[in-house]
Design a protein around this motif. Structure first.
Motif, PDB file in Angstrom:
ATOM      1  N   VAL A 153      32.111  42.632  34.416  1.00  9.21           N
ATOM      2  CA  VAL A 153      32.636  42.064  35.646  1.00  9.21           C
ATOM      3  C   VAL A 153      31.928  41.391  36.758  1.00  9.21           C
ATOM      4  O   VAL A 153      31.057  41.071  36.358  1.00  9.21           O
ATOM      5  CB  VAL A 153      33.755  43.664  36.806  1.00  9.21           C
ATOM      6  CG1 VAL A 153      34.454  44.410  36.172  1.00  9.21           C
ATOM      7  CG2 VAL A 153      32.040  44.047  37.207  1.00  9.21           C
ATOM      8  N   LEU A 157      33.514  44.509  43.356  1.00 11.50           N
ATOM      9  CA  LEU A 157      34.436  45.731  43.448  1.00 11.50           C
ATOM     10  C   LEU A 157      34.476  46.066  44.628  1.00 11.50           C
ATOM     11  O   LEU A 157      33.332  46.407  44.903  1.00 11.50           O
ATOM     12  CB  LEU A 157      34.785  46.062  42.828  1.00 11.50           C
ATOM     13  CG  LEU A 157      34.460  45.215  41.001  1.00 11.50           C
ATOM     14  CD1 LEU A 157      34.970  46.459  39.996  1.00 11.50           C
ATOM     15  CD2 LEU A 157      35.335  44.342  41.111  1.00 11.50           C
ATOM     16  N   ASP A 207      42.147  39.219  34.864  1.00  6.27           N
ATOM     17  CA  ASP A 207      41.907  38.964  36.521  1.00  6.27           C
ATOM     18  C   ASP A 207      42.397  40.881  37.340  1.00  6.27           C
ATOM     19  O   ASP A 207      43.206  41.380  37.326  1.00  6.27           O
ATOM     20  CB  ASP A 207      42.798  38.164  37.578  1.00  6.27           C
ATOM     21  CG  ASP A 207      43.617  38.313  37.720  1.00  6.27           C
ATOM     22  OD1 ASP A 207      44.850  38.261  36.931  1.00  6.27           O
ATOM     23  OD2 ASP A 207      44.054  37.986  38.881  1.00  6.27           O
ATOM     24  N   ILE A 208      41.306  41.174  38.219  1.00  9.91           N
ATOM     25  CA  ILE A 208      41.773  42.581  38.959  1.00  9.91           C
ATOM     26  C   ILE A 208      42.675  42.956  39.776  1.00  9.91           C
ATOM     27  O   ILE A 208      42.095  42.025  41.060  1.00  9.91           O
ATOM     28  CB  ILE A 208      39.761  43.277  39.187  1.00  9.91           C
ATOM     29  CG1 ILE A 208      39.018  42.939  37.652  1.00  9.91           C
ATOM     30  CG2 ILE A 208      40.825  44.709  39.427  1.00  9.91           C
ATOM     31  CD1 ILE A 208      37.680  43.495  37.953  1.00  9.91           C
ATOM     32  N   LEU A 212      40.172  47.727  39.033  1.00 12.32           N
ATOM     33  CA  LEU A 212      39.040  47.905  38.046  1.00 12.32           C
ATOM     34  C   LEU A 212      39.777  49.020  36.969  1.00 12.32           C
ATOM     35  O   LEU A 212      40.149  48.542  35.760  1.00 12.32           O
ATOM     36  CB  LEU A 212      37.927  48.516  37.624  1.00 12.32           C
ATOM     37  CG  LEU A 212      37.446  48.157  36.564  1.00 12.32           C
ATOM     38  CD1 LEU A 212      36.923  46.859  35.886  1.00 12.32           C
ATOM     39  CD2 LEU A 212      35.452  48.592  37.211  1.00 12.32           C
ATOM     40  N   ASP A 215      43.061  48.067  35.584  1.00 16.60           N
ATOM     41  CA  ASP A 215      43.567  46.343  34.375  1.00 16.60           C
ATOM     42  C   ASP A 215      42.691  46.545  33.888  1.00 16.60           C
ATOM     43  O   ASP A 215      43.153  46.038  32.598  1.00 16.60           O
ATOM     44  CB  ASP A 215      42.619  45.560  35.855  1.00 16.60           C
ATOM     45  CG  ASP A 215      44.483  45.023  36.675  1.00 16.60           C
ATOM     46  OD1 ASP A 215      45.438  45.249  36.531  1.00 16.60           O
ATOM     47  OD2 ASP A 215      43.831  45.211  37.869  1.00 16.60           O
ATOM     48  N   LEU A 216      41.744  47.640  34.180  1.00 16.38           N
ATOM     49  CA  LEU A 216      41.137  47.118  32.857  1.00 16.38           C
ATOM     50  C   LEU A 216      41.802  47.973  31.396  1.00 16.38           C
ATOM     51  O   LEU A 216      41.874  47.639  30.712  1.00 16.38           O
ATOM     52  CB  LEU A 216      39.584  48.252  32.737  1.00 16.38           C
ATOM     53  CG  LEU A 216      38.120  48.548  31.458  1.00 16.38           C
ATOM     54  CD1 LEU A 216      38.259  47.708  30.383  1.00 16.38           C
ATOM     55  CD2 LEU A 216      37.102  49.693  31.631  1.00 16.38           C
ATOM     56  N   ASP A 261      41.266  42.596  44.366  1.00 15.21           N
ATOM     57  CA  ASP A 261      39.323  41.574  43.671  1.00 15.21           C
ATOM     58  C   ASP A 261      40.087  40.507  43.566  1.00 15.21           C
ATOM     59  O   ASP A 261      38.337  39.975  43.960  1.00 15.21           O
ATOM     60  CB  ASP A 261      38.759  43.364  43.110  1.00 15.21           C
ATOM     61  CG  ASP A 261      38.727  44.802  43.670  1.00 15.21           C
ATOM     62  OD1 ASP A 261      38.214  44.700  44.942  1.00 15.21           O
ATOM     63  OD2 ASP A 261      38.826  45.426  43.072  1.00 15.21           O
ATOM     64  N   CYS A 265      37.644  40.932  34.691  1.00 17.65           N
ATOM     65  CA  CYS A 265      36.848  42.265  33.878  1.00 17.65           C
ATOM     66  C   CYS A 265      36.930  41.002  32.573  1.00 17.65           C
ATOM     67  O   CYS A 265      38.464  41.075  32.134  1.00 17.65           O
ATOM     68  CB  CYS A 265      37.924  43.398  33.951  1.00 17.65           C
ATOM     69  SG  CYS A 265      37.403  44.151  33.380  1.00 17.65           S
TER      70      CYS A 265
END
Ligand code: ADP
Ligand code: MG
Length: 320
Positions: A153, A157, A207-208, A212, A215-216, A261, A265
């Motif tokens: 990342v 964050l 993109d976050i 995180l 989105d991950l 954020d 990522c």
């Protein structure tokens, strides 16, 4: 000239850099460079949902374009053109002047032309469409993560989420910390240079914007893989007078799931590690390796004492 046309001319018409025909006709005309394909995305910001109606108009102008450029960065695309559809409750000259100043400050920083849009009366709503270029076949997708990839990342964050919690009186940041966090919330810096540098390096990226873990999670779902993430490697701010201790569950939640954020990522093969460290130095942006991709689907979060944290209990039931 009608008031609407006047407004468009005054606030939303600027010289363009890479556009054949911009604002003023029934449609804009643009050409793609040889060997490139379009990346296109749109993001809508609604007063009361995405921002406070009385927020600073300059910052709103900046942010409405910045969040769209962030989507281009996440694809490894170069942002080039934008359209702006805006609904305004009334014509407020000083608001429009500030909004367009913020919008064009962001456009100038990232070399984006505003090439058209629509202006209408209505509840304050801002809808930006962004168009960018990426070499054919080189876009970085959410679906490309491979087992063994390292997960990275950019930046830090949680600052934006801390600022929002501060505004909502859920916590009280000391002054210096609140200024830093407010900047993250109101003036996000899209990581365009990073996205471009990752074109031949990352297997997947996002993109976050929603935190995180969420989105991950999109990368994991779309790539049909899982991940192990080390809490101790998650980059976050620490303020002298307001330490962020991730043992604290509510702070952990802000950092891992807070949203807004606009960092990237991404996942990349281990062999690219040294190359990524070089990018980090070249573009002067912190990049942290936070874990790796596994074949077992689902996300495992290792806590600070290396214990397995129950993600569901921390409120991230997206992963249950
Ligand atoms: P039409 O009626 O043909 O849709 P408009 O009168 O709405 O055209 O718009 C005139 C021109 O101004 C068009 O080129 C349009 O793309 C542009 N435009 C309208 N609103 C905006 C805006 N908020 N920002 C940038 N360009 C705009
Ligand atoms: Mg129109």
């Amino acid at each position: 000239m009608t008031p609407e046309f006047n407004l468009i001319k005054q606030y939303f018409t600027r010289p363009t850099r890479h556009t054949k025909l911009g604002v003023g006709d029934d449609a804009a005309l643009i050409s793609l460079s040889t060997g490139m394909e379009f990346a296109i995305s749109a993001d809508m910001l609604v007063a009361g949902t995405h921002f406070f109606a009385d927020c600073d108009a300059y910052k709103l102008g900046w942010k409405s374009l910045a969040v769209n450029i962030s989507d281009m960065a996440a694809m490894g695309a170069n942002a080039k053109w934008a359209t702006l559809a805006i609904a305004l409750p009334d014509i407020n000259a000083s608001w429009l002047a500030e909004f367009s100043r913020g919008f064009f400050a962001c456009a100038d920083s990232f070399n984006v032309d505003l090439i058209g849009g629509d202006t209408t009366r209505g509840p304050l709503t801002i809808s930006v469409q962004i168009m960018g270029e990426v070499p054919i076949g080189k876009a970085i997708k959410r679906s490309g993560a491979k087992v063994g990839d390292e997960i990275w990342v950019s930046g830090k964050l949680g600052d934006a989420a801390l600022a929002l919690a501060h505004i909502q009186s859920k916590l009280a940041l000391p002054e210096a910390a609140s200024l830093i966090c407010a900047k993250a919330l109101h003036a996000p810096q899209p990581r365009l240079a990073l996205g471009l540098a990752l074109r031949d390096i990352a297997n997947s990226a996002i993109d976050i914007s929603d935190g995180l873990l969420a989105d991950l999670g999109h990368i994991l779902e779309q790539s049909n893989v899982g991940a192990i993430v080390e809490l101790s490697n998650i980059p976050h701010s620490t303020f002298v007078d307001y330490p962020i201790d991730l043992h604290d569950e509510s702070l952990r939640k802000l950092v891992l799931a807070g949203g807004d954020d606009y960092e990237l990522c991404f996942t990349a093969p281990v062999q690219m590690h040294a190359e990524i460290v070089k990018i980090c130095e070249k573009i002067k942006l912190q990049l942290s390796c936070i874990g790796h991709i596994t074949s077992n689907t689902g996300l495992i979060l290792h806590g600070l004492e290396n214990e397995i944290l129950n993600i569901k209990e921390t409120g991230f039931d997206h992963f249950s």
